[in-house]
Design an enzyme around this catalytic site. Structure first.
Site, PDB file in Angstrom:
ATOM      1  N   LYS B 115     -12.089   1.413  10.833  1.00  0.00           N
ATOM      2  CA  LYS B 115     -11.805   0.779   9.550  1.00  0.00           C
ATOM      3  C   LYS B 115     -11.999  -0.714   9.754  1.00  0.00           C
ATOM      4  CE  LYS B 115      -8.138  -0.427   6.353  1.00  0.00           C
ATOM      5  NZ  LYS B 115      -6.722  -0.335   6.000  1.00  0.00           N
ATOM      6  N   GLY B 176       0.494  -3.776   0.545  1.00  0.00           N
ATOM      7  CA  GLY B 176       1.950  -3.872   0.524  1.00  0.00           C
ATOM      8  C   GLY B 176       2.540  -4.287  -0.817  1.00  0.00           C
ATOM      9  N   ALA B 202      -4.877   0.597  -0.138  1.00  0.00           N
ATOM     10  CA  ALA B 202      -3.955  -0.513  -0.391  1.00  0.00           C
ATOM     11  C   ALA B 202      -3.521  -0.612  -1.845  1.00  0.00           C
ATOM     12  CB  ALA B 202      -4.542  -1.858   0.038  1.00  0.00           C
ATOM     13  N   GLY B 203      -2.254  -0.910  -1.991  1.00  0.00           N
ATOM     14  CA  GLY B 203      -1.689  -1.211  -3.295  1.00  0.00           C
ATOM     15  C   GLY B 203      -0.916  -0.077  -3.937  1.00  0.00           C
ATOM     16  N   ASN B 224      -0.106   3.448   3.346  1.00  0.00           N
ATOM     17  CA  ASN B 224       0.778   3.102   4.463  1.00  0.00           C
ATOM     18  C   ASN B 224       2.137   2.622   3.955  1.00  0.00           C
ATOM     19  OD1 ASN B 224       2.000   2.338   6.842  1.00  0.00           O
ATOM     20  ND2 ASN B 224       0.542   0.780   7.387  1.00  0.00           N
ATOM     21  N   SER B 225       2.159   1.415   3.358  1.00  0.00           N
ATOM     22  CA  SER B 225       3.442   0.827   2.951  1.00  0.00           C
ATOM     23  C   SER B 225       4.259   1.766   2.071  1.00  0.00           C
ATOM     24  CB  SER B 225       3.206  -0.474   2.177  1.00  0.00           C
ATOM     25  OG  SER B 225       2.462  -1.363   2.947  1.00  0.00           O
TER      26      SER B 225
END
Lengths: 375, 273
Positions: B115, B176, B202-203, B224-225
């Site tokens: 990545k 995040g 993301a997001g 992830n987050s």
């Protein structure tokens, strides 16, 4: 320096009064500003400490996850021509001076590596013939062979010197202004090169221009009105974010305690004030790492870990060297630490004990969060 | 890109194995990819990965720590069965650093997946499109299976496809941030024209947003987050798996067309009959 530059001066936000409604607004601010910080640091915000803590925790978790990054300081030398009224290394203090030879540096680095550290902060006093730039560069080079992340907290340098250190493997420069209040600064820094306010103020920008990836800022809480210093510190950080957009910043919250020489801080900051400051900074700078050192007590450090704070030093010694002798700790060594340290360490816990505490709070201690590939 | 039969510009119809996500030469049944930072401990991370049913996880080179097992994210992940590892270059500031990190990651993990993540500003972590393109091109030529993390830019996405990337990973919102699919309009354009998988990275904050991304036609999502920072990360990992599955199933089922206009009882065009 008589007048602060316009981008730094906190004057417009100093004498504001805030209502509870305004504190609520500040707590949920989508685009935080000086106004937000002034509100969150105001007396009216004291009643909002709990919601501020909750917001700080949520933001910390969102940006840094359930982790706390760990580093360790290594004092290379306590020689100093400086006249800082509050410092245990000031030239008028009657403490014995030491400097690590390069062989001793190797021994200390090896001991710290064995303890599991991957991020190290190398410290000296102001520039002296004993600990000059060449010595510092040699130490950085040695540290970079063993650690993925090497940072310094030393005398201000030129851009060329910072570049040379970056090439030697240094990634970041920590340099606290101590106080942004010019008169207090002049009174506290009685003689020596550090009495030059501007020279110090401009050093982080020079470090970033010289290829350092990270700049660590801070004000030594207790020296001056905390509202003044916190607002100026915030403005300093925002300024650097705009002028050096590729840089990483960290902000620390050193608080002056009794040092050798029995210095009494003129503006003492209480535990709850310190917590309020940490929460406020997390809210106005949600993505900037916030650091707390072993100056603070275990109770306070445990409480603030993950509650705004996401980076901490651990197992620190504020005497020159001292890690390699670990295990031979005895009464005489401890009394030497008391007499010769730059400041008293309040949290003397070892790495394992501290990590166990973090884990019990559902926080992961992170030693390696950088790679030498990024040098 | 849809699975099943699709027509390329050239008019050649190619048959893909239905219901799998193909990245490079590897096929995955799961369309949920997990990030591994931000967890409170390794055990939670592993349980979350298992609960999510993911077959592909990404791990930052800077969190590889062969010296200290307690601090090493790589080893516990490498021991997982049926999970492919994708090292990422988080921390790299430019193409040169990212390429170096990718090569180190491949050397240490034996995985050709990478990545490419280049965010010169360590605070907002927005990806650098120019450096990312340069690194992706070089790494693809070097035999990597390249998944670049990018701004939701339809032109950049096509250029990266031409450069040989295995997929593109546009952001839904800042890392995040939990901002959701704030780039939905641009994502739709990227999906419409892409010949390689499109993965929203993301997001995302909630499984419903993951479902929405899949309904739009994304091929997978990377989270992830939203999992690591949830109250119960393991349960949230499972919830995301369900969200992705639901959204994908809905997309395959074909959503009813949206229409604001009621159908007139006397058609306006009746005069044509």
């Amino acid at each position: 320096m008589k007048n602060l530059p316009i981008w730094l001066d906190p004057e417009p936000w100093l004498n504001r009064k805030f209502s509870p409604t305004e504190i609520q607004t500040a707590l949920g601010a989508e685009s935080p500003s000086e106004e937000t910080l002034a509100a969150l640091l105001s007396p009216a915000a004291v009643d909002f400490l709990e919601p501020m803590a909750a917001r700080a925790q949520a933001l910390t978790r969102r940006h840094f996850g359930r982790t706390v990054q760990l580093y360790v300081p290594l004092y290379l030398s306590s020689y100093c021509p400086g006249g800082c009224a509050y410092c245990g290394f000031a030239s008028d203090r009657n403490t014995a001076r030491h400097k690590l030879s390069l062989e001793q540096v190797e021994t200390e680095l090896a001991a710290l590596e064995k303890m599991g550290f991957e991020e190290i902060l190398l410290l000296t006093g102001e520039r002296t013939p004993e600990a000059d730039f060449d010595y510092v560069r040699d130490c950085v080079e040695r540290a970079a062979r063993r650690f993925h992340s090497v940072n310094i907290e030393m005398f201000p340098m030129s851009e060329t010197e910072y570049r040379e250190l970056a090439e030697a493997g240094c990634s970041g420069v920590t340099l606290y202004q101590e106080t942004y209040h010019p008169e207090t600064y002049a009174a506290m820094h009685r003689w020596g090169p550090k009495s030059d306010f501007s020279e110090r103020l401009e050093a982080p920008a020079r470090a970033l221009a010289g290829g350092q990836r990270f700049a660590g800022l801070g004000a030594l809480l207790g020296l001056s009105d905390p509202l003044f210093d916190c607002l100026a510190l915030y403005r300093h950080a925002r300024h650097l974010q705009k002028t050096h957009w590729q840089s990483g910043l960290t902000i620390s919250f050193p608080r002056i305690q009794r040092e050798a020489g029995d210095f009494t801080p003129p503006h003492p900051v209480s535990n709850s004030q310190l917590a309020q400051i940490v929460f406020a900074f997390r809210i106005v700078l949600p993505d900037v790492p916030l650091v707390l050192s072993t100056r603070e007590t275990p109770a306070l450090r445990d409480g603030l870990a993950g509650l705004g704070i996401n980076k901490m030093s651990v197992a620190s010694k504020t005497t020159v060297g001292g890690y390699a002798e670990e295990g031979s700790e005895d009464v005489s060594r401890r009394s030497r630490a008391k007499a010769e340290g730059q400041f008293d360490v309040s949290d003397a816990r070892g790495v394992e004990e501290f990590c166990a505490m973090l884990r019990s709070k559902n926080l992961e201690p992170v030693f390696k969060n950088w790679d030498a590939a990024y040098r | 890109m849809n699975s099943g039969i699709r027509e390329q510009e050239s008019g050649v119809r190619i048959q893909e194995t239905p219901d799998t996500l193909k990245l490079g030469n590897v096929e995955f049944k799961s369309r949920l990819i997990l990030g591994t930072g931000k967890f409170s401990d390794t055990e939670t991370m592993i349980k979350a990965i298992e609960a999510s049913g993911t077959e592909l996880v990404t791990v930052a080179l800077r969190r590889f720590n062969p010296k200290q097992p307690n601090d090493d994210l790589y080893r516990p992940l490498a021991q997982l069965k049926n999970v492919t590892l994708m090292p990422n270059t988080s921390g790299a500031m430019n193409a040169k650093e990212a390429v170096r990190a990718a090569q180190l990651g491949r050397e240490l993990s034996g995985s050709s997946f990478v990545k490419v993540e280049i965010h010169p500003n360590p605070h907002h972590l927005m990806p650098d499109p120019i450096e990312t393109y340069a690194a992706a091109k070089e790494l693809a030529a070097d035999g990597f299976i390249v998944l670049p993390y990018i701004p939701a830019d339809p032109v950049l996405a096509k250029k990266l496809e031409d450069a040989g990337c295995a997929a593109v990973m546009p952001l839904g919102a800042a890392i995040g941030s939990g901002g959701g699919l704030s780039t939905a309009d641009m994502l739709a354009l990227i999906i419409r024209d892409s010949n390689i998988p499109v993965i929203v990275d993301a997001g995302l904050r909630s499984p419903s947003e993951a479902a929405a991304a899949m309904e739009m036609g994304c091929d997978a999502v990377l989270v992830n987050s939203a999992i690591a920072a949830a109250e119960n990360p393991v349960a949230m990992a499972r919830a995301f798996a369900l969200g992705v599955e639901t959204g994908y199933a809905a997309h395959e089922a074909g959503l009813m067309p949206r229409s604001d206009i009621a159908v007139a009882t006397s058609p306006l065009t009746s005069f044509l009959k």
